[in-house]
Design an enzyme around this catalytic site. Structure first.
Site, PDB file in Angstrom:
ATOM      1  N   ASP A 369       1.063  -0.994  -0.178  1.00  0.00           N
ATOM      2  CA  ASP A 369      -0.124   0.622  -0.891  1.00  0.00           C
ATOM      3  C   ASP A 369       1.098   1.483  -0.364  1.00  0.00           C
ATOM      4  OD1 ASP A 369       0.752  -0.498   2.761  1.00  0.00           O
ATOM      5  OD2 ASP A 369      -0.569   0.793   3.089  1.00  0.00           O
ATOM      6  N   HIS A 705       2.910  -9.096  -3.054  1.00  0.00           N
ATOM      7  CA  HIS A 705       1.496  -7.976  -2.889  1.00  0.00           C
ATOM      8  C   HIS A 705       1.709  -6.461  -2.991  1.00  0.00           C
ATOM      9  CE1 HIS A 705      -2.087  -6.134  -1.896  1.00  0.00           C
ATOM     10  NE2 HIS A 705      -1.983  -5.772  -1.359  1.00  0.00           N
ATOM     11  N   ASP A 754       2.928 -17.313  -2.472  1.00  0.00           N
ATOM     12  CA  ASP A 754       3.025 -16.562  -3.612  1.00  0.00           C
ATOM     13  C   ASP A 754       1.789 -16.107  -4.578  1.00  0.00           C
ATOM     14  OD1 ASP A 754       4.739 -15.190  -5.165  1.00  0.00           O
ATOM     15  OD2 ASP A 754       5.795 -16.069  -6.123  1.00  0.00           O
ATOM     16  N   GLU A 763       2.978  -9.903   1.177  1.00  0.00           N
ATOM     17  CA  GLU A 763       3.326  -8.573   1.446  1.00  0.00           C
ATOM     18  C   GLU A 763       5.011  -8.403   1.517  1.00  0.00           C
ATOM     19  OE1 GLU A 763       0.396  -6.037   2.619  1.00  0.00           O
ATOM     20  OE2 GLU A 763       1.324  -4.076   1.811  1.00  0.00           O
TER      21      GLU A 763
HETATM   22  O1  9MR Z   1       2.995  -5.552   9.815  1.00  0.00           O
HETATM   23  C1  9MR Z   1       2.045  -5.649  10.564  1.00  0.00           C
HETATM   24  C2  9MR Z   1       1.259  -6.487  11.019  1.00  0.00           C
HETATM   25  O2  9MR Z   1       2.317  -6.999  12.067  1.00  0.00           O
HETATM   26  C3  9MR Z   1       0.373  -6.894  10.902  1.00  0.00           C
HETATM   27  O3  9MR Z   1      -0.204  -8.245  12.167  1.00  0.00           O
HETATM   28  C4  9MR Z   1      -0.792  -6.258   9.923  1.00  0.00           C
HETATM   29  C5  9MR Z   1      -2.131  -6.145  10.875  1.00  0.00           C
HETATM   30  O4  9MR Z   1      -2.214  -4.607  11.110  1.00  0.00           O
HETATM   31  O5  9MR Z   1      -0.306  -4.919   9.530  1.00  0.00           O
HETATM   32  C6  9MR Z   1       1.116  -5.233   8.939  1.00  0.00           C
HETATM   33  O6  9MR Z   1       1.546  -4.140   8.343  1.00  0.00           O
HETATM   34  C7  9MR Z   1       0.414  -3.741   7.148  1.00  0.00           C
HETATM   35  C8  9MR Z   1      -0.464  -2.230   7.224  1.00  0.00           C
HETATM   36  O7  9MR Z   1      -1.044  -2.514   8.067  1.00  0.00           O
HETATM   37  C9  9MR Z   1      -0.479  -1.781   6.113  1.00  0.00           C
HETATM   38  N1  9MR Z   1       1.094  -1.749   5.489  1.00  0.00           N
HETATM   39  C10 9MR Z   1       1.512  -3.016   4.656  1.00  0.00           C
HETATM   40  C11 9MR Z   1       1.796  -3.378   6.050  1.00  0.00           C
HETATM   41  C12 9MR Z   1       2.812  -4.903   6.237  1.00  0.00           C
HETATM   42  O8  9MR Z   1       1.654  -6.384   5.636  1.00  0.00           O
END
Ligand code: 9MR
Length: 784
Positions: A369, A705, A754, A763
């Site tokens: 994102d 992602h 993947d 991601e």
């Molecule tokens: O890394 C984050 C993980 O620890 C959390 O469980 C998750 C849900 O809140 O979010 C991950 O961070 C994401 C963030 O919310 C939005 N940008 C991408 C991040 C990586 O997946």
């Protein structure tokens, strides 16, 4: 073992012969209680092709996963795969039928669909068994069941039913073996070729790892003088002979595997191959056992060299507010115009009532994102700066990250390139500090992003949706205080004016956090961007206090650090160490303070450097001590619930960071080997046969992602740049795609796909690539 589908014709003939065992006929003996012996509705479904819901039908590869045995009450027994069948061996069968069972869960059943059930079974003596398809939780509705009689030679059993219950995405097929079904005495029951077929069910394509080599290696290679381990996936109980073969086919080393048996986090039966003593160098080596062979790999001093620079390039490629151009982009396909120029003037969310806009341009996009989040920027900046600081303080090679070493626009400005890259983010963090005279003055905005999740694919410059600043938080403010303080000491000789700016911002942020100690970011603020929630900021306060103390020496910061309950803490995996799978993450940051103290080691400040160092070594030793127990030799254990969390690969890498630092401090080989084991797991020595890094290895990560590197979704977008690490297995499967491809029930190390749609397992993000850089840069320096 027979293949059920090839044998279908034979089977139907056999069925006629076995009519007495059919689930739609009355069995000879009624089961316990009032439960009907047989529930069958409608005609048997006609099955053509593979529509089997059972994910491990044949047990041919030696693994039982996702089957589990359940032994309860007075029953005593255990199950394992023996000769290609799944067998329960019991000394006592308990009192009720479910005291002994073999079961497969997470089966998606749909109301009105017709199901065919088949299995082959035999027992060590004539007993009964009760296969059933049922709801896992209350009210435990039974959709189908039948009591069958087992003989000592394998027989084929079949039944069918129409699903009369509501849709059930998590049903189970269990085979009850206990209590009156078994009678007295020890017994063994084996099942095989299990089918629960729905003609309307389309099985997902088999995961790559099922066609993977049974010998798993670090797909880029090994360091000549260091530990070299591979994994052989095999249920054999006897050691096997391995050979290391060079590119010309000559055997250059040989030895015996060490059978380790079933490994729970992977669900695989494994052997360890240790070929550390091999001295040959070059490329194109393979390990061989009989007919099986591994992917090719190098044995060379420089295996991590290019990778570390690509890991660092991740940050350039995810810069906001600057056009990515040649030659820095590496290839024209990765060039793009500047993203989000409108970030130069961002409003607060209306409910905050700001009468001003903020220049929130620059920085790095968080991940797939385009959000910008201060706490995730904070730990990422710290990690990269920590690598720099350790090279200067602990005898590392600062030349590796000096000016001219990266391919970035600042590569000839006289400042170290690693610092230049980090400054791109630091400038953003500094801009996100609330201006003087405004509400929350000196605090940092928690984040900015769109108000709903944007589409994918979407290049940053194509994004038009308005973005807003969210309420400042104490956590973000303390992150700013910590990294600005850290930066102030590192830029002191590089750019004194910038260092001064950072120190001033850090002091202001600290004061603002002291004045607003409880402005907490909630988990509910998760629409259009991640929440990065944090309801306990005592660890952030400790971290900021340490960084400020190390930079300024002020007694007030020293006292704030010393009096914190986190003073000298680094969470570790043992319960008495806090029971954390990894020392740090974006939400848990006390380790950052203790590690900075252990690294900077101020002579003149009354902070306990030796204790901080001892803590690094203690926690690293705990992780190192557990590697040998892990089938895939990875320094990451499942948690008490048997799971791996979102971003588990970053836990592996952060554990490796701590191991690396312990090696810096002690010189002990044990710690260096631990870093290598972590690296090997990330680069392909894992149950998914996946190099989790784009562009590296025989089976590299291809579809992370990401909104710009979105080739899988749309051919007109580029594939990922090399050097990006996936978050990796996540037991909780927090996206619909991961849930839809047969992953439910996965062992922790296999909860991964993947695919670009699987944001919760695949991601990529700044706080995961930062430790990838740390670890690969460390190895490139220390493992040679
Ligand atoms: O890394 C984050 C993980 O620890 C959390 O469980 C998750 C849900 O809140 O979010 C991950 O961070 C994401 C963030 O919310 C939005 N940008 C991408 C991040 C990586 O997946």
């Amino acid at each position: 073992m027979t293949n059920v589908l090839d044998q279908r014709a034979v089977l139907w003939l056999a069925l006629l012969a076995l009519a007495c065992n059919r689930g739609d006929h009355k069995p000879s003996t009624a089961p316990e209680g009032d439960a009907p012996a047989v529930i069958a509705h409608g005609p048997p479904p006609v099955i053509e092709g593979d529509h089997n819901l059972i994910r491990n039908s044949s047990f041919d590869d030696g693994s039982a996963t996702p089957w589990k045995a359940s032994v309860s009450g007075a029953a005593r027994g255990q199950a394992s795969v023996r000769d290609g069948a799944y067998c329960m061996q019991a000394d006592a069968a308990g009192e009720i039928s479910w005291d002994l069972q073999l079961r497969h869960r997470a089966l998606p059943l749909q109301r009105g669909h017709a199901y065919l059930v088949e299995l082959t079974a035999h027992a060590s003596r004539a007993v009964k068994a009760r296969p059933r398809v049922a709801q896992v939780g209350p009210p435990y509705q039974e959709y189908w069941a039948s009591t069958i009689e087992l003989a000592t030679t394998p027989q084929r059993y079949t039944g069918h039913f129409e699903m009369r219950g509501d849709d059930d995405s998590r049903a189970e097929l269990t085979i009850h073996l206990g209590g009156p079904l078994a009678g007295e005495g020890a017994l063994e029951v084996c099942i095989d070729d299990v089918v629960l077929a729905d003609p309307e069910f389309e099985p997902p394509p088999p995961p790559d790892y099922l066609r993977a080599p049974t010998i798993r290696v670090n797909q880029i290679g090994y360091f000549p003088r260091q530990r070299k381990r591979a994994v052989y996936r095999s249920p054999d109980r006897e050691p096997a002979t391995w050979e290391l073969v060079d590119a010309a086919g000559a055997v250059v080393a040989t030895g015996k595997t060490q059978p380790l048996g079933d490994d729970e986090p992977s669900g695989d039966p494994v052997h360890r191959i240790d070929f550390s003593s091999a001295t040959a160098t070059g490329s194109g080596f393979r390990l061989r056992i009989g007919e099986e062979q591994s992917d090719p790999f190098a044995i060379a001093e420089d295996i991590a060299h290019a990778l570390k620079y690509d890991a660092a390039a991740y940050f350039y490629h995810n810069r906001s507010g600057i056009a990515l151009t040649m030659p820095y982009a590496g290839d024209p396909q990765w060039t793009r115009p500047a993203g989000h120029p409108s970030d130069a003037k961002v409003e607060c969310l209306p409910e905050l009532g700001c009468d001003y806009t903020v220049d929130a341009s620059g920085g790095w996009y968080d991940a797939g994102d385009h959000g910008k989040y201060v706490v995730n920027g904070g730990i990422s900046v710290w990690t990269l700066l920590h690598f720099y600081e350790r090279t200067t303080k602990l005898g590392g090679k600062a030349a590796a990250v000096a000016d001219g070493t990266f391919s970035i626009p600042e590569s000839a400005n006289g400042a170290p390139d690693l610092l230049d890259e980090v400054r791109w983010e630091l400038e953003l963090l500094l801009r996100l500090q609330v201006p003087k005279g405004k509400k929350w003055e000196g605090m940092a905005f928690h984040k900015l992003h769109e108000q709903k999740w944007s589409d994918l694919p979407l290049a940053p410059h194509e994004a038009k949706a308005p973005r807003y600043l969210h309420r400042p938080s104490t956590a973000a403010t303390l992150n700013l205080a910590a990294v600005a303080a850290q930066a102030a000491r590192l830029w002191r000789d590089v750019d004194p004016a910038f260092a001064k700016r950072c120190e001033t911002a850090a002091r202001r942020a600290w004061a603002a956090a002291e004045a607003n100690p409880n402005v907490l970011a909630p988990g509910s603020d998760n629409v259009g961007g991640g929440p990065y929630e944090d309801l306990d900021v005592s660890d952030e306060r400790y971290w900021a206090a340490v960084e400020l103390a190390l930079t300024t020496g002020d007694a007030a910061f020293v006292e704030a650090a010393r009096s914190s309950k986190h003073y000298l803490a680094i969470p570790g995996p043992r319960p008495d160490q806090g029971g954390q799978q990894s020392p740090m993450n974006w939400q848990l940051v006390q380790a950052l303070g203790t590690i900075s103290l252990a690294t900077v080691a101020p002579g003149s400040t009354p902070l306990d450097v030796n204790e901080a160092r001892a803590k690094v070594v203690e926690i690293a030793r705990t992780h190192a001590g557990r590697i040998d127990d892990a089938g895939y030799s990875v320094p990451l254990q499942a948690d008490a619930g048997g799971t791996y969390p979102w971003g588990s690969n970053s836990l592996v890498l952060n554990n490796a960071l701590l191991l690396g630092l312990a090696h810096d401090l002690t010189g002990e080989a044990l710690f260096l080997h631990g870093v290598i084991d972590a690296f090997d797991y990330i680069m392909g020595r894992n149950p998914m046969w996946q190099s989790y890094v784009t562009g590296y290895g025989a089976n590299p990560l291809e579809n992370p992602h990401h909104r710009f590197w979105a080739r899988q979704k749309d051919e007109s977008y580029p594939p990922p740049h090399p050097g990006a690490v996936s978050g990796g297995p996540n037991s909780r499967l927090e996206d619909p795609y991961a849930k839809s491809v047969g992953l439910p029930g996965c062992p922790p190390q296999k909860c991964f796909v993947d695919h670009i749609e699987s944001w919760s397992t695949n991601e990529i993000t700044i706080n995961w690539n930062a430790p990838l850089f740390w670890v690969t840069a460390f190895l490139d320096e220390r493992a040679r």
